[in-house]
Enzyme design. Structure first.
Site, PDB file in Angstrom:
ATOM      1  N   LYS A   1       0.850  -1.199   0.000  1.00  0.00           N
ATOM      2  CA  LYS A   1       0.000   0.000   0.000  1.00  0.00           C
ATOM      3  C   LYS A   1       0.886   1.250   0.000  1.00  0.00           C
ATOM      4  O   LYS A   1       1.906   1.291   0.685  1.00  0.00           O
ATOM      5  CB  LYS A   1      -0.887   0.016   1.253  1.00  0.00           C
TER       6      LYS A   1
ATOM      7  N   ARG B   1      -4.387  -7.514  13.612  1.00  0.00           N
ATOM      8  CA  ARG B   1      -3.388  -6.657  14.256  1.00  0.00           C
ATOM      9  C   ARG B   1      -3.784  -5.191  14.087  1.00  0.00           C
ATOM     10  O   ARG B   1      -4.706  -4.888  13.334  1.00  0.00           O
ATOM     11  CB  ARG B   1      -2.036  -6.853  13.562  1.00  0.00           C
TER      12      ARG B   1
END
Ligand code: MV4
Length: 454
Positions: free
Chosen positions: A244, A299
C-alpha cells in the site's frame, strides 16, 4: 484512576521498532503505563529506545535474531517485569504460537487470542468461517483444490477468469489469474510450488477473479464480552505489488448505504468469532458495489492513523483498554472529516521503487494545521537495509477530499529528506493525477501510472 479497569497494565513491552514503537510509547505515556523498548544493535540510536522508560538489546540486526527472536523477547519481559506485550504490526503481531507463549508466561498479548489469529491466518478456514457467519465471499471452491482435474472442473463451473490463491498466503504470494482451460495446469503447478516455497504449505483454492476491484477495508473493534463495532472504512486501492502506498477515509466510492452494509457484515464477522481487539476486515468491492470478504487482519495496521483522524479516537488506547478488560459501548463510528495518508518510503520512485537505505543528512517534516507526521526519523538517522523501508507516514485531514488533496500537495512540498531517495515525488505527482483526484481508481491503478522524470 482514570479508567474503570482494575487490571490496567503497569508496564508494556513493545516488541517492535520504528514509527509504530514510538506511536505505542506515546499512548502508554498518556495512559500512565511504563514502557519497555527492545532493540537490535542496528537500532541502538533509535527514538523508541530513547523515549521508552527502559530498553533492552535483543540481538544483531537481522530480524530473525532480534525482533522475531521469541526467547530474547521473553527474557526481556522477565528482567523488566512487564505485564503485557504490544506486538505492533509485522514481526510477531500475527504469530499465534507467540500469542500462546505469552499466555503460558502469564503475559497479556495485546491482540486477539491465538485461536482467532490461527483461524484468520489460514485463508480457507477464514473464508469458511465467514460463510458460516453470513458474510459475503467470492464464489469459489469449498476448501482446497485436490488436483488439476478437480481444479479444471471447478474453474469451468465458476467461469473464467478465476484466481488461484494459497491458503497460507496473503500479500499476493502464490496467486495466479487463469483466463482459460489451457493455462490452468501450468498456473496451478506454479502457484503450488510458490506457496510451498514461501509458506511450507502448498494448499491452493480457487475463486472467481473479480476484475478491477477496489480494496476497501473496515476497521473493527471487539471486547472480551462479545461486543463489537465498526469504525468505518479505509480505501487502500492505491497499491504497488501488494504494497500500500496511499490510504484514505472515507472511500471516494463509498455511499452511506454501502457503508452500513459493509460495516454490518464486518461486525457480524467479529461477533461470530467473539473477536477481541482491533482488527480489519478486508473486502474486494466491484464496480457495481458488490462486496466480498477477502481477509481479516488481526493486528493494528500501518494505516490505522487514517481512521484515527476521521473518527477522533486513539486506536492504540482503545486496543490497550480492551486488552485490559474494558467493555466497549458497541456503537459504530463514522467519518467526520476526510483523511489521506501517504507512505514515505526510503525507495527510489524513478528506479522501480528500489530500496534506498543510508544516512539521512537533513530532515524537515511537514507541519501546520491538519498535518500529522508519524515517524522515527531525524537528521543524522541511518535507514537500515535490514527492515521495512517506510520512514514516515504523512497524514492530512480536511473537511472535504478536495481540500485534503490540496493540503497534501502543500505538505509534500515541505517534506524535505536529503541523503536518501524517497517516495515523496511519486506522491506529489499522484496528487495531481486527474483520475486520482476524481476518485476514479481500482487496485490496478498504479500498473498504468507513469511517474514523470523531472
Ligand atoms: C482477488 C482479486 C480479484 N479477485 N481475489 C491480492 C492480495 C490478496 N490478499 C488478494 N488479492 C486479490 N484477490 C479475487 N477473487 C484481486 C486481488 C488483487 C488485489 C487485491 C487488493 C489490493 C491489490 C490487489 C492487487 C492485485 C490483485
Amino acid at each position: 484512576m482514570w479508567y474503570n479497569t482494575l487490571n490496567m497494565f503497569k508496564k508494556i513491552l513493545i516488541a517492535n521498532r520504528g514509527e509504530i514503537a514510538l506511536r505505542i510509547i506515546r499512548t502508554c505515556k498518556e495512559m500512565g503505563i511504563k514502557t519497555v523498548a527492545v532493540y537490535s544493535t542496528a537500532d541502538r540510536e533509535s527514538l523508541h529506545v530513547k523515549f521508552a522508560d527502559e530498553a533492552v538489546c535483543i540481538g544483531p540486526p537481522s530480524s530473525k535474531e532480534s525482533y522475531l527472536n521469541v526467547s530474547k523477547i521473553m527474557a526481556a519481559v522477565e528482567i523488566t517485569n512487564a505485564d503485557a506485550i504490544h506486538p505492533g504490526y509485522g514481526f510477531l503481531s500475527e504469530n499465534a504460537d507467540f500469542a500462546d507463549i505469552c499466555t503460558d508466561y502469564g503475559i497479556k498479548f495485546i491482540g486477539p487470542t491465538a485461536d482467532m489469529i490461527r483461524k484468520m491466518g489460514d485463508k480457507i478456514t477464514a473464508k469458511d468461517t465467514m460463510i458460516k457467519a453470513g458474510v459475503p465471499v467470492v464464489p469459489g471452491s469449498e476448501g482446497l483444490v485436490q488436483d488439476v482435474k478437480q481444479g479444471l472442473n471447478l474453474a469451468k463451473q465458476i467461469g473464467y477468469p478465476v484466481i488461484l490463491k494459497a491458503t497460507a498466503g496473503g500479500g499476493g504470494k502464490g496467486m495466479r489469474i487463469v483466463w482459460k482451460d489451457e493455462e490452468f495446469e501450468a498456473a496451478m503447478n506454479s502457484a503450488q510450488q510458490e506457496a510451498e516455497a514461501s509458506f511450507a504449505n502448498g494448499g491452493i483454492y480457487i475463486e472467481k477473479f473479480i476484475e478491477e476491484p477496489r480494496h476497501i477495508e473496515i476497521q473493527v473493534i471487539g471486547d472480551q464480552y462479545g461486543n463489537a463495532a465498526h469504525l468505518s472504512e479505509r480505501d487502500c486501492s492505491i497499491q504497488r505489488r501488494h504494497q500500500k502506498l496511499v490510504e484514505e477515509s472515507p472511500s471516494p466510492f463509498m455511499t452511506d448505504e454501502l457503508r452500513e452494509r459493509m460495516g454490518e457484515a464486518a461486525v457480524k464477522a467479529c461477533k461470530y468469532i467473539n473477536y477481541e481487539g482491533v482488527g480489519t476486515v478486508e473486502f474486494l468491492v466491484d464496480k457495481h458495489g458488490e462486496f466480498y470478504f477477502m481477509e481479516m487482519n488481526t493486528r493494528i495496521q500501518v494505516e490505522h492513523t487514517v481512521t484515527e483522524e476521521v473518527i477522533e479516537r486513539d486506536l492504540i488506547k482503545e486496543q490497550i483498554l480492551v486488552a485490559a478488560g474494558e467493555a466497549i459501548s458497541g456503537k459504530n463510528y463514522y467519518p467526520q472529516m476526510h483523511a489521506i495518508e501517504c507512505r514515505i518510503n526510503a525507495e527510489d520512485p524513478f528506479n522501480d521503487f528500489r530500496p534506498s537505505p543510508g544516512t539521512v543528512t537533513s530532515f524537515h517534516s511537514s507541519k501546520g494545521y491538519g498535518v500529522r507526521v508519524d515517524t522515527h526519523v531525524y537528521a543524522g538517522y541511518t535507514v537500515s537495509p535490514y527492515y521495512d523501508s517506510m520512514i514516515a507516514k504523512l497524514i492530512c485531514r480536511a473537511h472535504t477530499r478536495e481540500e485534503c488533496i490540496l493540503k497534501m500537495k502543500r505538505a509534500l512540498d515541505e517534506f524535505i529528506v536529503e541523503g536518501i531517495k524517497t517516495t515523496v515525488p511519486f506522491h506529489r505527482q499522484l496528487m495531481d493525477d486527474e483520475k486520482f483526484k476524481a476518485g476514479d481508481f481500482h487496485t490496478g491503478f498504479l500498473d498504468d501510472f507513469e511517474i514523470e522524470k523531472k
